[in-house]
Design a protein around this motif. Structure first.
Motif, PDB file in Angstrom:
ATOM      1  N   PRO A 137      45.522  47.962  37.057  1.00 14.13           N
ATOM      2  CA  PRO A 137      44.330  47.180  37.410  1.00 14.13           C
ATOM      3  C   PRO A 137      43.051  47.620  36.706  1.00 14.13           C
ATOM      4  CG  PRO A 137      44.723  48.836  39.087  1.00 14.13           C
ATOM      5  CD  PRO A 137      45.819  49.002  38.071  1.00 14.13           C
ATOM      6  N   TYR A 138      43.072  48.707  35.923  1.00  8.07           N
ATOM      7  CA  TYR A 138      41.802  49.292  35.514  1.00  8.07           C
ATOM      8  C   TYR A 138      41.422  49.042  34.061  1.00  8.07           C
ATOM      9  CZ  TYR A 138      45.469  52.822  34.681  1.00  8.07           C
ATOM     10  OH  TYR A 138      46.632  53.454  34.323  1.00  8.07           O
ATOM     11  N   GLY A 139      42.209  48.331  33.279  1.00 13.40           N
ATOM     12  CA  GLY A 139      41.877  48.120  31.881  1.00 13.40           C
ATOM     13  C   GLY A 139      41.983  46.669  31.458  1.00 13.40           C
ATOM     14  N   LEU A 140      43.145  46.293  30.981  1.00 10.89           N
ATOM     15  CA  LEU A 140      43.363  44.937  30.480  1.00 10.89           C
ATOM     16  C   LEU A 140      43.085  43.877  31.529  1.00 10.89           C
ATOM     17  CD1 LEU A 140      46.654  45.739  28.561  1.00 10.89           C
ATOM     18  CD2 LEU A 140      44.568  44.892  27.489  1.00 10.89           C
ATOM     19  N   ALA A 141      43.393  44.169  32.774  1.00  9.23           N
ATOM     20  CA  ALA A 141      43.217  43.175  33.836  1.00  9.23           C
ATOM     21  C   ALA A 141      41.758  42.804  34.058  1.00  9.23           C
ATOM     22  CB  ALA A 141      43.832  43.689  35.142  1.00  9.23           C
ATOM     23  N   ARG A 142      40.831  43.634  33.624  1.00  9.48           N
ATOM     24  CA  ARG A 142      39.403  43.372  33.850  1.00  9.48           C
ATOM     25  C   ARG A 142      38.757  42.595  32.706  1.00  9.48           C
ATOM     26  NH1 ARG A 142      37.039  48.847  36.810  1.00  9.48           N
ATOM     27  NH2 ARG A 142      38.588  48.901  38.500  1.00  9.48           N
ATOM     28  N   LEU A 143      39.512  42.343  31.652  1.00  9.09           N
ATOM     29  CA  LEU A 143      38.964  41.601  30.518  1.00  9.09           C
ATOM     30  C   LEU A 143      39.111  40.094  30.742  1.00  9.09           C
ATOM     31  CD1 LEU A 143      40.417  43.706  27.555  1.00  9.09           C
ATOM     32  CD2 LEU A 143      38.166  43.906  28.617  1.00  9.09           C
ATOM     33  N   HIS A 144      38.224  39.330  30.135  1.00  5.94           N
ATOM     34  CA  HIS A 144      38.308  37.867  30.193  1.00  5.94           C
ATOM     35  C   HIS A 144      39.351  37.398  29.192  1.00  5.94           C
ATOM     36  CE1 HIS A 144      37.369  33.682  30.301  1.00  5.94           C
ATOM     37  NE2 HIS A 144      36.905  33.672  29.066  1.00  5.94           N
ATOM     38  N   ASP A 145      40.399  36.760  29.703  1.00  7.24           N
ATOM     39  CA  ASP A 145      41.520  36.337  28.861  1.00  7.24           C
ATOM     40  C   ASP A 145      41.240  34.956  28.292  1.00  7.24           C
ATOM     41  OD1 ASP A 145      43.907  35.812  27.648  1.00  7.24           O
ATOM     42  OD2 ASP A 145      45.168  36.233  29.390  1.00  7.24           O
ATOM     43  N   ILE A 146      40.874  34.886  27.014  1.00  8.05           N
ATOM     44  CA  ILE A 146      40.557  33.607  26.387  1.00  8.05           C
ATOM     45  C   ILE A 146      41.822  32.841  25.991  1.00  8.05           C
ATOM     46  CG2 ILE A 146      38.371  34.499  25.496  1.00  8.05           C
ATOM     47  CD1 ILE A 146      39.716  34.548  22.714  1.00  8.05           C
ATOM     48  N   SER A 147      42.995  33.482  26.079  1.00  8.50           N
ATOM     49  CA  SER A 147      44.233  32.799  25.707  1.00  8.50           C
ATOM     50  C   SER A 147      44.882  32.095  26.901  1.00  8.50           C
ATOM     51  CB  SER A 147      45.230  33.807  25.121  1.00  8.50           C
ATOM     52  OG  SER A 147      45.530  34.834  26.060  1.00  8.50           O
ATOM     53  N   GLN A 148      44.264  32.193  28.070  1.00  8.56           N
ATOM     54  CA  GLN A 148      44.854  31.612  29.274  1.00  8.56           C
ATOM     55  C   GLN A 148      44.300  30.228  29.544  1.00  8.56           C
ATOM     56  OE1 GLN A 148      44.031  33.022  33.561  1.00  8.56           O
ATOM     57  NE2 GLN A 148      45.982  34.005  33.042  1.00  8.56           N
ATOM     58  N   ALA A 149      45.226  29.302  29.870  1.00  8.51           N
ATOM     59  CA  ALA A 149      44.810  27.954  30.263  1.00  8.51           C
ATOM     60  C   ALA A 149      44.668  27.880  31.784  1.00  8.51           C
ATOM     61  CB  ALA A 149      45.816  26.926  29.765  1.00  8.51           C
ATOM     62  N   ARG A 150      45.759  28.169  32.484  1.00  8.70           N
ATOM     63  CA  ARG A 150      45.725  28.185  33.944  1.00  8.70           C
ATOM     64  C   ARG A 150      46.205  29.536  34.434  1.00  8.70           C
ATOM     65  NH1 ARG A 150      48.915  23.417  36.534  1.00  8.70           N
ATOM     66  NH2 ARG A 150      47.758  24.137  38.361  1.00  8.70           N
ATOM     67  N   ALA A 151      45.601  30.024  35.499  1.00  4.18           N
ATOM     68  CA  ALA A 151      45.938  31.339  36.041  1.00  4.18           C
ATOM     69  C   ALA A 151      47.324  31.293  36.695  1.00  4.18           C
ATOM     70  CB  ALA A 151      44.890  31.762  37.064  1.00  4.18           C
ATOM     71  N   PRO A 152      47.959  32.464  36.877  1.00  5.92           N
ATOM     72  CA  PRO A 152      49.303  32.495  37.467  1.00  5.92           C
ATOM     73  C   PRO A 152      49.396  31.785  38.809  1.00  5.92           C
ATOM     74  CG  PRO A 152      48.773  34.633  36.524  1.00  5.92           C
ATOM     75  CD  PRO A 152      47.521  33.806  36.446  1.00  5.92           C
ATOM     76  N   VAL A 153      48.456  32.054  39.714  1.00  8.28           N
ATOM     77  CA  VAL A 153      48.558  31.485  41.055  1.00  8.28           C
ATOM     78  C   VAL A 153      48.358  29.976  41.028  1.00  8.28           C
ATOM     79  CG1 VAL A 153      47.511  31.440  43.341  1.00  8.28           C
ATOM     80  CG2 VAL A 153      47.885  33.628  42.187  1.00  8.28           C
ATOM     81  N   SER A 154      47.336  29.519  40.351  1.00  5.38           N
ATOM     82  CA  SER A 154      47.044  28.083  40.348  1.00  5.38           C
ATOM     83  C   SER A 154      48.115  27.280  39.625  1.00  5.38           C
ATOM     84  CB  SER A 154      45.676  27.825  39.701  1.00  5.38           C
ATOM     85  OG  SER A 154      45.689  28.250  38.346  1.00  5.38           O
ATOM     86  N   SER A 155      48.767  27.879  38.637  1.00  3.53           N
ATOM     87  CA  SER A 155      49.807  27.165  37.892  1.00  3.53           C
ATOM     88  C   SER A 155      51.183  27.317  38.525  1.00  3.53           C
ATOM     89  CB  SER A 155      49.862  27.674  36.452  1.00  3.53           C
ATOM     90  OG  SER A 155      50.226  29.051  36.426  1.00  3.53           O
ATOM     91  N   GLY A 156      51.310  28.219  39.496  1.00  2.00           N
ATOM     92  CA  GLY A 156      52.607  28.448  40.120  1.00  2.00           C
ATOM     93  C   GLY A 156      53.618  29.058  39.180  1.00  2.00           C
TER      94      GLY A 156
END
Length: 554
Positions: free
Chosen positions: A462-481
């Protein structure tokens, strides 16, 4: 009369009386199984938190870091074959967190249970010393430590397969015809009578109920593990031929148990058939995959030592006479361990090489066969212990096997011991990231169904990559299922790059991902942690509004 009874027993198929059968087998007791179970637990918990999370473990964490309804929705789209395990780790993560120790501890406990049940199987099929040796060898196998320190379902499936096999043996022993009078039920070296379980003429019902439950859970744990049914069918056939039972009523009840287990697992199988895209990465196995099957035990030197010990023990028993061979290597042992060890891999290989089906063979899918190897090796050590020099030979062989596996045991417990070092990449981002830094995940597979294991890298810690803004993502895991969300189109990524001056690019590829020169980025930092490529690209702030950004993506 006693001597006559012993001779009668020696003539019965697969059940032989040793020359010293009147000596009680003090090791053939359930309490002995606690020893190998505790040894396995201690061994597998040692440095369990040192290896970095792997790509698949990152997928586990991506799945369980959402509400339970959200998890169920995701399973309708992806990873339904892991439903049982994800549900377990979802609960564990709420109670103990999702660090390495908490996420992997259920696997360590599962392997400890498997070690205890392997010991009980050895007691019932051969003798107390065979059970003890099998349980201790199981703890010494590097393959056991690897899957016990892995936040995936393979250790759980191994434990369930072992429990199911134990209940099957109990049912077979109860349902077989009563044996002739002979040595005491706990006499040493009387094969399946060693633990007092093979008395025959009793109802196998309670054992078959346990068998049904274990097989149903096994199918829910991993649908491919139900290949164990084929092995158990061979076990029932061998038992019927060598012990003159059980008869047709038992076989019908066993088939009913199998049918119930298949029925319970069928919803997962049906849904999984619609998620077949998840195994598109698997290639047909070849000679290398066959050779790699030695990993069921450990590295190749350890494998060959175990094989040599088994062969020597077999020869020793053979030259000592047919009665000794039956005593040391009962038919019930062969009937369970050999099909268990060889049939599931053979079936998976066959399905994976024929042209009409997609390959499904991966080594970790046959991890549930490891206990069978431990049973055979443990029986070999017990047979050697009955030679003239007694326990010294068996103990020496055990020590040699353990020493042969120490290198692999130590290697598995390094930070890169499981093939990845996501933790190092995450730590690098933590120490070098600045406000406004962006992240771009590179597609691992060019699949249309969107993200998955790619974002297991940022989902692991949780302390590195997860805190960056992911510009390659269209829909997040939860919202896209989905497991890891979906990927944005290249044109959308290029548009988002307009305001980025520092970009982290993460990939699982064999070579680092490079950005086209027209974007004006230069490489400021590169890290090749095992299994992971990470690059930091920077450019002057003025370049972020330059004309290069308006050009179409390559």
């Amino acid at each position: 009369m006693a001597a006559s009874g012993s001779q009668s027993l020696a003539r019965s198929p697969g059940v032989s009386a040793a020359s010293h059968a009147s000596r009680p087998d003090r090791l053939a007791t359930g309490w002995v199984a606690i020893g190998p179970a505790l040894v396995t637990l201690v061994v597998t918990l040692y440095r369990i938190g040192v290896p970095s999370f792997t790509r698949d473990e990152g997928a586990t964490l991506l799945a369980v870091h959402r509400s339970f309804p959200q998890l169920i929705r995701m399973l309708g789209n992806v990873d339904v074959v892991h439903t049982e395990y994800y549900a377990l780790i979802w609960v564990v993560s709420r109670l103990a967190g999702s660090g390495e120790l908490a996420a992997r501890a259920p696997s360590a406990v599962a392997m400890a249970v498997a070690a205890g049940v392997v010991t009980l199987l050895g007691q019932r099929l051969v003798s107390g010393r065979a059970g003890l040796a099998a349980g201790l060898l199981f703890a010494a196998f590097p393959s056991v430590s690897f899957y016990a320190e892995d936040a995936r379902e393979y250790a759980l499936v191994t434990a369930l397969a072992t429990v199911a096999s134990y209940f099957l043996v109990r049912a077979l022993q109860a349902g077989a015809p009563p044996q002739p009078p002979g040595p005491s039920p706990r006499d040493e070296g009387t094969g399946t009578r060693a633990s007092g379980g093979f008395q025959g003429g009793r109802s196998p019902g309670p054992a078959l109920i346990g068998y049904t439950a274990a097989m149903a859970l096994l199918g829910l744990g991993n649908i491919l593990s139900l290949l164990l049914i084929a092995a158990h069918a061979a076990t029932v056939a061998v038992w019927h031929r060598c012990y003159r039972g059980p008869g047709q009523p038992f076989v019908l009840r066993w088939l009913a148990s199998v049918a119930v287990a298949l029925l319970v697992a069928s919803p997962v199988a049906i849904i999984a058939s619609g998620q077949a895209h998840q195994v598109q990465w698997i290639k047909p196995p070849g000679l290398v995959a066959i050779i790699a099957m030695a990993g069921v035990i450990g590295p190749q030197p350890m494998f060959f030592i175990v094989v040599a010990v088994v062969v020597i023990a077999l020869v020793t028993s053979l030259v000592s006479g047919r009665s000794r061979l039956r005593t040391d290597w009962p038919a019930g042992l062969w009937g369970l361990a050999v099909p268990w060890l060889f049939l599931p891999p053979a079936l998976l290989f066959t399905v994976s090489v024929i042209p009409v089906t997609h390959p499904v063979y991966v080594f970790r899918y046959i991890a549930f066969c490891i206990p069978a190897a431990a049973l055979l090796a443990g029986t070999a050590l017990a047979a050697l212990a009955r030679a003239a020099v007694g326990w010294a030979v068996a103990v020496a062989a055990l020590i040699v096997i353990v020493v042969a596996g120490l290198g692999a045991q130590a290697s598995e417990r390094l930070p890169t011991g499981h093939g990845y070092d996501i933790r190092l990449a995450d730590q690098a981002v933590t120490s070098r990231a600045r406000p406004g830094d962006a992240l771009m995940n590179v597609r691992y597979w060019p699949l249309s169904w969107g993200g998955g294991v790619e974002r297991g890298m940022e989902g692991a810690y949780p302390y590195g990559l997860a805190r960056l803004h992911d510009i390659s993502q269209a829909r997040a895991p939860v919202s896209s299922g989905t497991l890891g969300g979906t990927f944005a189109r290249p044109s959308v990524e290029n548009h988002r790059l307009a305001t980025v001056t520092r970009l982290w690019v993460a990939s699982w590829s064999k070579a680092p991902a490079a950005l086209p020169p027209r974007f004006g980025f230069t490489v400021a930092y590169t890290l090749h942690a095992k299994g992971v490529w990470l690059r930091l690209y920077t450019r002057p702030h003025t370049a972020a509004t330059g004309s290069a950004i308006g050009q179409p993506a390559g």
